[in-house]
Structures are given as structure tokens and as C-alpha cells.
Scaffold this active site. Structure first.
Site, short mmCIF file in Angstrom:
data_model
loop_
_atom_site.label_atom_id
_atom_site.label_comp_id
_atom_site.label_asym_id
_atom_site.label_seq_id
_atom_site.Cartn_x
_atom_site.Cartn_y
_atom_site.Cartn_z
N ASP A 70 0.87 -1.22 0.09
CA ASP A 70 -0.08 0.00 0.15
C ASP A 70 0.94 1.09 0.10
O ASP A 70 2.12 1.13 0.12
CB ASP A 70 -0.94 -0.08 1.19
CG ASP A 70 -0.34 -0.29 2.51
OD1 ASP A 70 1.03 -0.31 2.67
OD2 ASP A 70 -0.97 -0.91 3.56
N ASN A 139 -7.18 -2.40 14.09
CA ASN A 139 -8.51 -2.59 13.67
C ASN A 139 -8.77 -4.04 13.08
O ASN A 139 -9.84 -4.06 12.44
CB ASN A 139 -9.18 -1.35 13.04
CG ASN A 139 -8.71 -0.93 11.88
OD1 ASN A 139 -7.72 -1.61 11.30
ND2 ASN A 139 -9.08 -0.04 11.14
N HIS A 141 -7.06 -4.31 10.10
CA HIS A 141 -6.85 -4.40 8.88
C HIS A 141 -5.45 -5.12 8.62
O HIS A 141 -4.74 -5.27 9.15
CB HIS A 141 -6.98 -2.91 8.23
CG HIS A 141 -5.75 -2.02 8.63
ND1 HIS A 141 -5.95 -0.74 8.81
CD2 HIS A 141 -4.37 -2.32 8.83
CE1 HIS A 141 -4.86 -0.45 9.16
NE2 HIS A 141 -3.80 -1.09 9.22
N GLU A 146 -9.56 -2.01 5.13
CA GLU A 146 -10.36 -1.26 6.38
C GLU A 146 -11.56 -2.02 6.51
O GLU A 146 -12.27 -2.37 5.43
CB GLU A 146 -10.59 0.07 6.15
CG GLU A 146 -9.48 0.94 6.19
CD GLU A 146 -8.69 1.36 7.39
OE1 GLU A 146 -8.41 0.48 8.27
OE2 GLU A 146 -8.54 2.48 7.96
C1 GLP Z 1 -0.49 -0.04 8.63
C2 GLP Z 1 -0.26 -0.70 7.23
C3 GLP Z 1 -0.29 -2.26 7.31
C4 GLP Z 1 0.40 -2.42 8.56
C5 GLP Z 1 -0.15 -2.28 9.83
C6 GLP Z 1 0.48 -2.41 11.03
O1 GLP Z 1 -1.33 1.01 8.63
N1 GLP Z 1 -0.92 -0.28 6.16
O2 GLP Z 1 0.48 -2.89 6.16
O3 GLP Z 1 0.84 -3.78 8.80
O4 GLP Z 1 -0.65 -0.95 9.97
O5 GLP Z 1 1.30 -1.32 11.55
P1 GLP Z 1 2.45 -1.44 12.58
O6 GLP Z 1 3.31 -2.59 12.14
O7 GLP Z 1 2.91 -0.22 12.78
O8 GLP Z 1 1.57 -1.86 13.77
#
Ligand code: GLP
Length: 249
Positions: A70, A139, A141, A146
Site C-alpha cells: 500500500d 482494527n 486491517h 479497512e
Molecule cells: C499499517 C499498514 C499495514 C501494517 C499495519 C500495522 O497501517 N498499512 O500494512 O501492517 O498498519 O502497522 P504497525 O506494524 O505499525 O502496527
């Protein structure tokens, strides 16, 4: 599922899996993720890469192809908060890869929906993902899929939830309102089409959502729960993230 002592041990194990993957015969692209979970993973990968012989490094460089999940709409590689900048700093630069070997959606594309279509087509033309690395959003995702989100959702441009903008505010000076409102993400459709999936979850803050994702019936409110149906899902977690799971698992 494999439960390891802490985030560092998890990172070493994931880095080893990624290197094995690049050494293996499956030359389909890697699916890569960003986020705080991946910072120690990519650090471990760089350390392991540095210890390889020159010819081994060269072989990995030559064969490298990856597609990230993404990107924020409105941010390009020159913005340090973009995922493109994250990947350039964490992997592409240090491993000596060409920019084109590490693909991401273009957050600066004039038409983001069209860019999502282009990215989906580019991934398809490359043969789809071999091993997909995934983190888990608080959440539920994965990528930026989302909730609510079902398994058929394709690569697309979408609005980020307030929860996700708050979760990612740290990179934006702690200001959730400064986090871009939209992003382009691979859909659950492309993620679930990967041959293998490696879900990596660390830290106590993810314990309850991890339990919901793995143990409750799959539902659109927890997009990661769609992963339960993938035939080759591997889950690597630390003790803190596993705290809400039954001990036998
Ligand atoms: C982000 C990314 C995801 C990531 C997730 C967890 O928003 N889009 O690809 O895996 O949320 O993030 P983190 O590892 O900082 O907790």
C-alpha cells in the site's frame, strides 16, 4: 502458528524466511509490508544480507522483485512519511536494489483509482505474489483493507478510518489529522491469491485483535479473519501478541 520469545526473535525468523524465499526456486515476487512491526524485520534482513558472500548477495539482488501492499494518496518517495521512502531507506538502498525492483502504488498518481488498476495489472503480469508478508492493523486491517471488507475486495483507492489514522499518527508528528485521508492498497483478493502468507504480529496491543482474527468466525468487520481460509497461512508472533490465545495453540 509459531510463538517466539519477543519481537527481536520474531524479526530474525521472518528475515531468514525472506532470504530463503529469495534463494529458492520460486521467483514470483515477494509481497512486502510497512509499519513498525517490519522495522526490526528489515533490520535483521539487512544484517543477514551483509553477512552473505558477494556472489550470494549478487544472486539475491539479481532475482529481487517485490510488490508492497500500500501507499498513502498524496505522498511520493521524496516525502519521508511515504511508504516508498520507508522501503527505499529500509531495503532498496541498503541492499543495492534498483528502484524498479521494489514496486509500490504511486501515491502521487493523478487518478488514484486508475493507479490501483494499473498496480493490480502489474502484479498480475508479474505472476502474482509468491510469499506475502503481512502485519496486522489494530482494527484488524491487513494492507489498508479497512473494515468492513470481504475476501473479494480488489486493489483499490479507499478512505482510511479514524482508527487507522490515529494508529499511524506517530509518523506524522502525532497528529492524526495530518495522516492522509486516503490510500491505495492491494485488496484481500490479491493478498489471498498469494501462494503463501506470513502474518507477523508482535506486542501486547495486538493480542485481542489477533485472537479475533484467528479464532472468531471470519467476518468483514475483521478483514484479517479472511486469512483463516488461506491454505498456506503461517503466523509468527511474540509472547505478548499471543497472550489472548489458548495456550495449546
Ligand atoms: C499499517 C499498514 C499495514 C501494517 C499495519 C500495522 O497501517 N498499512 O500494512 O501492517 O498498519 O502497522 P504497525 O506494524 O505499525 O502496527
Amino acid at each position: 502458528m509459531t510463538v517466539l520469545a519477543d519481537a527481536e526473535v520474531v524479526a530474525e525468523a521472518v528475515a531468514e524466511r525472506l532470504l530463503q524465499e529469495r534463494r529458492g526456486s520460486d521467483q514470483r515476487p515477494l509481497g512486502l509490508a510497512t509499519g513498525r512491526t517490519m522495522v526490526p524485520v528489515y533490520a535483521a534482513l539487512r544484517r543477514r544480507f551483509d553477512r552473505l558472500s558477494r556472489p550470494e548477495q549478487q544472486a539475491i539482488r539479481q532475482g529481487w522483485r517485490s510488490f508492497n501492499l500500500d501507499e498513502y494518496v498524496g505522498l511520493g518517495p521524496s516525502d519521508p512519511r511515504s511508504f516508498a521512502a520507508f522501503m527505499a531507506e529500509q531495503l532498496q538502498g541498503p541492499l543495492g536494489l534498483a528502484l524498479a525492483q521494489v514496486q509500490l502504488p504511486d501515491g502521487l498518481a493523478v487518478d488514484s483509482q486508475q493507479e490501483a488498476g494499473r498496480y493490480r495489472a502489474a502484479l498480475k503480469a508479474a505472476g502474482g505474489i509468491g510469499l506475502q508478508l503481512l502485519g496486522l492493523g489494530s482494527n484488524g486491517h491487513v494492507g489498508f483493507n479497512e473494515p468492513p471488507c470481504g475476501p473479494e475486495a480488489p486493489c483499490r483507492c479507499l478512505a482510511l478510518s479514524a482508527a487507522t489514522r490515529a494508529q499511524n499518527a506517530a509518523a506524522f508528528g502525532g497528529d492524526a489529522a495530518a495522516v492522509p485521508a486516503r490510500a491505495i492498497t492491494l485488496g484481500l483478493a490479491e493478498i489471498l491469491a498469494a501462494e503463501r502468507i506470513l502474518l507477523v504480529v508482535t506486542g501486547a496491543a495486538k493480542a485481542s485483535i489477533l485472537r479475533r482474527a484467528l479464532l472468531e468466525p471470519a467476518c468483514p468487520e475483521v478483514p484479517a479473519s479472511s486469512l483463516q481460509h488461506h491454505p498456506r497461512l503461517e503466523v509468527l508472533v511474540d509472547g505478548e501478541a499471543a497472550a489472548a490465545l489458548p495456550p495449546a495453540r
